[in-house]
Design an enzyme around this catalytic site. Structure first.
Site, PDB file in Angstrom:
ATOM      1  N   ARG A  58       0.775  -1.414   0.392  1.00 47.49           N
ATOM      2  CA  ARG A  58      -0.165   0.129  -0.181  1.00 47.49           C
ATOM      3  C   ARG A  58       1.055   0.971  -0.139  1.00 47.49           C
ATOM      4  O   ARG A  58       0.658   2.540  -0.378  1.00 47.49           O
ATOM      5  CB  ARG A  58      -0.706  -0.328   1.266  1.00 47.49           C
ATOM      6  CG  ARG A  58      -1.640   0.640   1.502  1.00 47.49           C
ATOM      7  CD  ARG A  58      -2.814   1.193   2.998  1.00 47.49           C
ATOM      8  NE  ARG A  58      -3.497  -0.077   2.447  1.00 47.49           N
ATOM      9  CZ  ARG A  58      -4.685  -0.598   2.257  1.00 47.49           C
ATOM     10  NH1 ARG A  58      -5.855   0.570   1.272  1.00 47.49           N
ATOM     11  NH2 ARG A  58      -5.118  -1.498   1.805  1.00 47.49           N
ATOM     12  N   ILE A  85      -8.075   2.897   1.184  1.00 50.26           N
ATOM     13  CA  ILE A  85      -8.127   4.218   1.821  1.00 50.26           C
ATOM     14  C   ILE A  85      -6.624   4.328   1.749  1.00 50.26           C
ATOM     15  O   ILE A  85      -5.512   3.813   0.883  1.00 50.26           O
ATOM     16  CB  ILE A  85      -7.404   2.543   2.990  1.00 50.26           C
ATOM     17  CG1 ILE A  85      -8.797   2.720   4.055  1.00 50.26           C
ATOM     18  CG2 ILE A  85      -7.291   4.063   4.123  1.00 50.26           C
ATOM     19  CD1 ILE A  85      -9.138   1.537   5.239  1.00 50.26           C
ATOM     20  N   HIS A 102     -19.624   9.550   0.278  1.00 49.07           N
ATOM     21  CA  HIS A 102     -19.752   8.706   0.691  1.00 49.07           C
ATOM     22  C   HIS A 102     -21.517   8.683   1.094  1.00 49.07           C
ATOM     23  O   HIS A 102     -22.275   8.959   1.248  1.00 49.07           O
ATOM     24  CB  HIS A 102     -18.769   8.469   2.545  1.00 49.07           C
ATOM     25  CG  HIS A 102     -20.011   7.098   2.384  1.00 49.07           C
ATOM     26  ND1 HIS A 102     -18.997   6.149   2.354  1.00 49.07           N
ATOM     27  CD2 HIS A 102     -20.530   6.292   3.336  1.00 49.07           C
ATOM     28  CE1 HIS A 102     -19.579   5.073   3.144  1.00 49.07           C
ATOM     29  NE2 HIS A 102     -20.391   5.131   3.464  1.00 49.07           N
ATOM     30  N   GLN A 164     -26.984   9.220  -5.308  1.00 50.56           N
ATOM     31  CA  GLN A 164     -26.559  10.434  -5.680  1.00 50.56           C
ATOM     32  C   GLN A 164     -26.692  10.802  -6.969  1.00 50.56           C
ATOM     33  O   GLN A 164     -25.825  11.901  -6.763  1.00 50.56           O
ATOM     34  CB  GLN A 164     -25.717   8.614  -6.792  1.00 50.56           C
ATOM     35  CG  GLN A 164     -24.936   8.077  -6.922  1.00 50.56           C
ATOM     36  CD  GLN A 164     -24.208   7.084  -7.478  1.00 50.56           C
ATOM     37  OE1 GLN A 164     -24.405   6.886  -8.682  1.00 50.56           O
ATOM     38  NE2 GLN A 164     -23.356   6.066  -7.044  1.00 50.56           N
TER      39      GLN A 164
END
Ligand code: GAR
Length: 210
Positions: A58, A85, A102, A164
């Site tokens: 990552r 993340i 979100h 949305q």
């Protein structure tokens, strides 16, 4: 401000930002072949695909992403369907200028498939959140939220579409507030200027008319 938008899905929020005239200089997707790349292409915004495969870990992924963002010279970053993340290399480079949208009223239903989680929980109201990104998953300080009803005959698809359509109004509005310095992240809390508070309450009264 010059923005990068990090994506991984259909790109409807990217399209909403572009339609609102937000200065998007770069799009980065963590997945190839997604609609967001087509949205970028048709708006002539440079787009990169940065898939996690091929990176040792990552941290290596984040280092490359940070370099790409720095060389594009962007001032701020919006996560719009970027389902990874981010580590400190990226997060700490854009203090108060890294936003995420979100599809729930956080802190409810963080992570993947938030509309599906809302249906499984049987809630009657969910919504959309725009927040600053910190080192957790969907945990950063909340800037703005808007509620969305859950109807008994909703499917994941119908609920997602309703959420949305709210995101598409809320996200560009918040990006503009951040650009004008009307929203700040100080000592872990979000401070709204009087103008920002007025704008957001205007948004509330407007959404009630819809
Ligand atoms: C959006 O609904 C966004 O809220 C969600 O991904 C979707 C991307 O749609 N993000 C998350 O779930 C982040 N945890 P889009 O590609 O059409 O903008």
């Amino acid at each position: 401000m010059r923005w990068a938008v990090l994506v991984g899905g259909r790109g409807s929020n990217l399209a909403a930002l572009l339609a609102a005239g937000i200065d998007v200089r770069l799009v980065v997707s963590h997945r190839a072949g997604v609609g967001a790349l087509d949205v970028a292409r048709s708006a002539a915004v440079p787009a990169r695909v940065l898939e996690p495969a091929g990176f040792a870990d990552r941290a290596a992924y984040d280092r490359t992403l940070a370099e790409i963002l720095a060389s594009a010279g962007v001032d701020g970053v919006v996560l719009a369907g970027f389902l990874r993340i981010l580590g400190p290399t990226v997060v700490d480079a854009y203090p108060g200028r890294l936003l995420n949208v979100h599809p729930s009223l956080l802190p409810a239903f963080p992570g993947l498939h938030a509309p599906r989680q809302a249906l499984a929980a049987g809630v009657r109201v969910t919504g959309a959140t725009v927040h600053f990104v910190d080192h957790g998953m969907d945990t950063g300080p909340i800037i703005a939220q808007a509620p969305v009803p859950v109807w008994p005959d909703d499917t994941e698809a119908t609920l997602t579409a309703r959420i949305q359509s709210v995101e598409h109004r809320l996200l560009p509005l918040v990006v503009r507030l951040v650009e004008r310095g009307e929203v700040a992240w100080v000592d872990g809390r979000v401070h709204l200027s009087p103008a920002a508070a007025a704008t957001l309450s205007w948004w509330w009264s407007k959404s009630e008319e819809d």
